[in-house]
Design a protein around this motif. Sequence first.
Motif, PDB file in Angstrom:
ATOM      1  N   PHE A 747       0.836  -1.181   0.000  1.00 55.05           N
ATOM      2  CA  PHE A 747       0.000   0.000   0.000  1.00 55.05           C
ATOM      3  C   PHE A 747       0.882   1.245   0.000  1.00 55.05           C
ATOM      4  CE2 PHE A 747      -2.477  -3.309   2.132  1.00 55.05           C
ATOM      5  CZ  PHE A 747      -3.543  -3.371   1.265  1.00 55.05           C
ATOM      6  N   SER A 748       0.513   2.239  -0.781  1.00 45.76           N
ATOM      7  CA  SER A 748       1.280   3.484  -0.870  1.00 45.76           C
ATOM      8  C   SER A 748       1.187   4.248   0.433  1.00 45.76           C
ATOM      9  CB  SER A 748       0.747   4.339  -2.026  1.00 45.76           C
ATOM     10  OG  SER A 748      -0.618   4.646  -1.804  1.00 45.76           O
ATOM     11  N   PRO A 749       2.253   4.988   0.786  1.00 47.64           N
ATOM     12  CA  PRO A 749       2.247   5.677   2.075  1.00 47.64           C
ATOM     13  C   PRO A 749       1.113   6.672   2.215  1.00 47.64           C
ATOM     14  CG  PRO A 749       4.456   5.564   1.172  1.00 47.64           C
ATOM     15  CD  PRO A 749       3.536   5.118   0.094  1.00 47.64           C
ATOM     16  N   GLY A 750       0.611   7.245   1.124  1.00 44.52           N
ATOM     17  CA  GLY A 750      -0.443   8.243   1.246  1.00 44.52           C
ATOM     18  C   GLY A 750      -1.842   7.697   1.143  1.00 44.52           C
ATOM     19  N   SER A 751      -1.994   6.395   0.958  1.00 41.53           N
ATOM     20  CA  SER A 751      -3.328   5.815   0.806  1.00 41.53           C
ATOM     21  C   SER A 751      -4.024   5.700   2.156  1.00 41.53           C
ATOM     22  CB  SER A 751      -3.224   4.437   0.138  1.00 41.53           C
ATOM     23  OG  SER A 751      -2.558   3.542   0.998  1.00 41.53           O
ATOM     24  N   TRP A 752      -5.325   5.404   2.070  1.00 45.98           N
ATOM     25  CA  TRP A 752      -6.134   5.288   3.298  1.00 45.98           C
ATOM     26  C   TRP A 752      -5.622   4.157   4.175  1.00 45.98           C
ATOM     27  CZ3 TRP A 752     -10.898   1.881   3.479  1.00 45.98           C
ATOM     28  CH2 TRP A 752     -11.519   1.976   4.730  1.00 45.98           C
ATOM     29  N   GLN A 822     -12.349  -7.852  -0.158  1.00 53.14           N
ATOM     30  CA  GLN A 822     -10.990  -7.356  -0.141  1.00 53.14           C
ATOM     31  C   GLN A 822     -10.986  -5.865  -0.460  1.00 53.14           C
ATOM     32  OE1 GLN A 822      -8.397  -9.627  -2.678  1.00 53.14           O
ATOM     33  NE2 GLN A 822      -8.942 -11.598  -1.739  1.00 53.14           N
ATOM     34  N   ILE A 823      -9.909  -5.210  -0.083  1.00 50.07           N
ATOM     35  CA  ILE A 823      -9.722  -3.788  -0.360  1.00 50.07           C
ATOM     36  C   ILE A 823      -8.556  -3.658  -1.334  1.00 50.07           C
ATOM     37  CG2 ILE A 823      -9.135  -1.550   0.616  1.00 50.07           C
ATOM     38  CD1 ILE A 823     -10.470  -2.398   3.183  1.00 50.07           C
ATOM     39  N   ARG A 824      -8.814  -2.981  -2.459  1.00 48.85           N
ATOM     40  CA  ARG A 824      -7.812  -2.812  -3.515  1.00 48.85           C
ATOM     41  C   ARG A 824      -7.513  -1.327  -3.713  1.00 48.85           C
ATOM     42  NH1 ARG A 824      -6.340  -7.799  -3.238  1.00 48.85           N
ATOM     43  NH2 ARG A 824      -7.243  -9.318  -4.688  1.00 48.85           N
ATOM     44  N   GLN A 825      -6.228  -1.074  -4.113  1.00 51.95           N
ATOM     45  CA  GLN A 825      -5.845   0.302  -4.437  1.00 51.95           C
ATOM     46  C   GLN A 825      -6.358   0.678  -5.814  1.00 51.95           C
ATOM     47  OE1 GLN A 825      -2.023   1.954  -2.476  1.00 51.95           O
ATOM     48  NE2 GLN A 825      -1.429   0.076  -3.563  1.00 51.95           N
ATOM     49  N   ALA A 826      -6.527   1.951  -6.053  1.00 55.01           N
ATOM     50  CA  ALA A 826      -7.099   2.423  -7.303  1.00 55.01           C
ATOM     51  C   ALA A 826      -6.155   2.223  -8.486  1.00 55.01           C
ATOM     52  CB  ALA A 826      -7.470   3.905  -7.178  1.00 55.01           C
ATOM     53  N   ASP A 827      -4.827   2.144  -8.237  1.00 57.97           N
ATOM     54  CA  ASP A 827      -3.900   2.027  -9.364  1.00 57.97           C
ATOM     55  C   ASP A 827      -3.973   0.672 -10.045  1.00 57.97           C
ATOM     56  OD1 ASP A 827      -2.886   0.539  -7.352  1.00 57.97           O
ATOM     57  OD2 ASP A 827      -0.908   1.490  -7.301  1.00 57.97           O
ATOM     58  N   LEU A 828      -4.737  -0.255  -9.483  1.00 54.25           N
ATOM     59  CA  LEU A 828      -4.941  -1.536 -10.161  1.00 54.25           C
ATOM     60  C   LEU A 828      -5.931  -1.422 -11.309  1.00 54.25           C
ATOM     61  CD1 LEU A 828      -5.126  -4.004  -7.135  1.00 54.25           C
ATOM     62  CD2 LEU A 828      -3.188  -3.582  -8.649  1.00 54.25           C
ATOM     63  N   TYR A 829      -6.761  -0.386 -11.326  1.00 54.08           N
ATOM     64  CA  TYR A 829      -7.851  -0.272 -12.310  1.00 54.08           C
ATOM     65  C   TYR A 829      -7.792   1.008 -13.137  1.00 54.08           C
ATOM     66  CZ  TYR A 829      -9.477  -3.498  -8.694  1.00 54.08           C
ATOM     67  OH  TYR A 829      -9.537  -4.512  -7.773  1.00 54.08           O
TER      68      TYR A 829
END
Length: 889
Positions: A747-752, A822-829
């Motif tokens: 997970f990116s440092p700035g993500s939720w 599951q919880i996914r980051q937006a950069d996957l889509y």
Amino acid sequence: MSLDPEPAPSSSSSRDWFFPSHSFVHSSHRYTQKYQKYPRRFSTNTRLSQPRQPDSKPPRTPSFRSVSSSNSSFKDSNYAGVRKRAFYSTYRAEQLPKREEIGAESDRNAGVSGEKAGEKNFGFWGQRVQVRWHMAISLAVVITAFSSLVHKNFSLHNQVNELQDQVSKLNIRLRACNLLDSIHVISSISEESDELPRKGLKNLALIFSLTILSIPVFILKYIDYISRSRSSDSISEEVSLNKQLAYQVDIILSVHPYAKSLALLLATLLLICLGGLALYGVTDDGLADCLWLSWTYVADSGNHANSEGIGPRLVSVSISFGGMLIFAMMLGLVSDAISEKFDSLRKGRSEVVEQNHTLILGWSDKLGSLLNQLAIANESLGGGMVVVMAERDKEEMELDIAKMEFDFKGTSVICRSGSPLILADLKKVSVSKARAIIVLAEDGNADQSDARALRTVLSLTGVKEGLRGHIVVELSDLDNEVLVKLVGGELVETVVAHDVIGRLMIQCARQPGLAQIWEDILGFENCEFYIERWPTLYGMSFEDVLISFPDAIPCGVKVASCGGKIILNPDDSYILQEGDEVLVIAEDDDSYAPAALPTVRRGKLPKDFIVPQSTERILLCGWRRDMEDMIMVLDAFLAPGSELWMFNEVLENDREKKLIDGGLDLSRLVNITLVNREGNAVIRRHLESLPLESFDSILILADESVEDSAIQADSRSLATLLLIRDIQAKRLPCREATVTQPNRGSFSPGSWIGEMQQASDKSVIISEILDPRTKNLLSMSKISDYVLSNELVSMALAMVAEDRQINDVLEELFAEEGNELQIRQADLYLREGEELSFFEVLLRARKRREIVIGYRLANAERAVINPPSKTETKRWSLKDVFVVIAEKE
């Protein structure tokens, strides 16, 4: 007229006038004196009885001879009393020596009998029985003598009346001969001739009423005599006859509910009939009038004030006294019936006449959350009916429910006191007509709670009328689920509370923020699962079905050809067949419907990105009964090389034995390594021995030692949470200078999620809370990242109660295999700053075999499940996250 001296009685006349009873002689003497005065009452008879004077005229009719003859008979009867007394005196003088001889002989016989009695050694009880027997015989003789005197008195009275009637007839004939009113004479003759049988009937009615009243006395005396004779003759202890009769009467009054009322009715009718007969005997009224008058005396005791004469007054007072007793008993019966009815209503014993209601059996801390969810579910229907039956007082249950701080939204809650193990109590709450039956687990020992749930299921399956709805059983231990399903069969759906909370804690530990998603999906306040059939979608592929609902998100298909099996996240190429149903996430069951297919661009994924699995270090504080199940789930979820630390008070030598007894094979663990530490989680120096700053997630479990008390378990969890936070805060400066944070994932440092993982450089803490009130306290104080309590179990119970098919969906989402949230980051889509609609993101996620059900923007506080305006485009950020249903990795 001068009277001749009384002639001496002859021997024959002495034998004719002999009476053995002295009292009867006196009564005959009184009757003779009264009869001597009788001719003076009638002037005609007086004239007829006098001798003819010289200046009197000769008789005109021969009827004077008959009158003279009757006077002579009167004269003979007048001297009868004198002859009786003289003869009785002579008889008494002759019989006195004989009586003395008989008395002496009886004394000798008594002495001999006394000596024999002494020789036979009779006890004191025999003397008492003989005394009571002599008293009973004396009482019977007195009653018989009294009855004979009454009968003789009435006979003499009848003879006087007959003589008066004869005199009246003679006067009537005389008047007829003297050319009086012939018509009046004939009518009076007929009326007076009819009075003769009426007077006989009246006397018979009076005697009959007195006899009926005396019969109970003789019966009671006879029963008492039989009881005493049995007790004296029998050596062994035998129940007396009066006790047996009393016992039979008690049984009749207790078994038959209307026995008291019928007995009171019979007593009233008997009193009216006997009173009417007695009035008929002492008055000149008819039988019907006397019966009505007797009823008025019974109904109102003041009506007897107008009675005249000694006989009518005595009878009327007796009837009024009996009426007062009957009225008092009637008041007692009515008062008892009313009190019993109110007591039944107060204690919740009355029957519930409802249909299609939700029945809750049992009482626990989850009841408040469960009622809240059912009220929200019934809001769209204008409210519903919920019946709660527990082994508690009805007033206490209603008081506790009234204290719950939520709106019932038109739903009515009815409380009844009873046991779910008793079929009569189950029928009282209309169990056969309920659309869903929820069996709550009791607070306390898990094994005892599951055993009681099993007995409750057996009672429910034994209802003769059958069950219309299904049974939702809350269990405490996963090992008992198989047995309950074996007993209940297809009617039962089980929800294992302990297992649900444990699996949710593991999922939330791996993916922080998932607890809020589960609260939104399980509860009825936001969006939830619904299954419905849509014939217009038959023949369409599942990919087209995904974008056919503007107000819902399809998640799976209930395949009719597979026996109604629900398939989550099917292939895009699956074609809906006739009979198939669609599983969706929607706000309500009537808030969505399929629409025309929109035009949606099918873009490409920015890159083929595979989420790498990184090793994790997780700490479990406390010991649960299903610790082996949690270890197996963690081994399936975590990456190889992960560490699982177990910190509790169980000795290290005993842990392995408990895990093996629970079915865990330690040699089969491939992804995790167990690290055991022994200590008390509420003692600071024990916690300080752990590297608390190095754990990715810390799970504070409700310890098995205090599991029976929810408040004590929550207090222990709260103390552990505060100590861990304080230790981490003091170690933070030292750790920043010497230690580099280990890999926390992709997970990116700035993500939720990254912000939550790295908030204050502390571990994510998941607390297990049993009491919902403690959960609210922790949420408001913000001292814990995530709190999982029994409230989630109440939500799951409510969903399964509304639709039993949802239980299959929840079981798959909680299982180790299959699909999960599951919880996914937006950069996957998508790419940074790209403008896409939600449907376009949904179709892109399908290329990864995932279903997007919601998102959470970077600057938002909560996630949005089933967002509105799915065709509207918006600018996305890489710090946003999406909530998906995907296969477990």
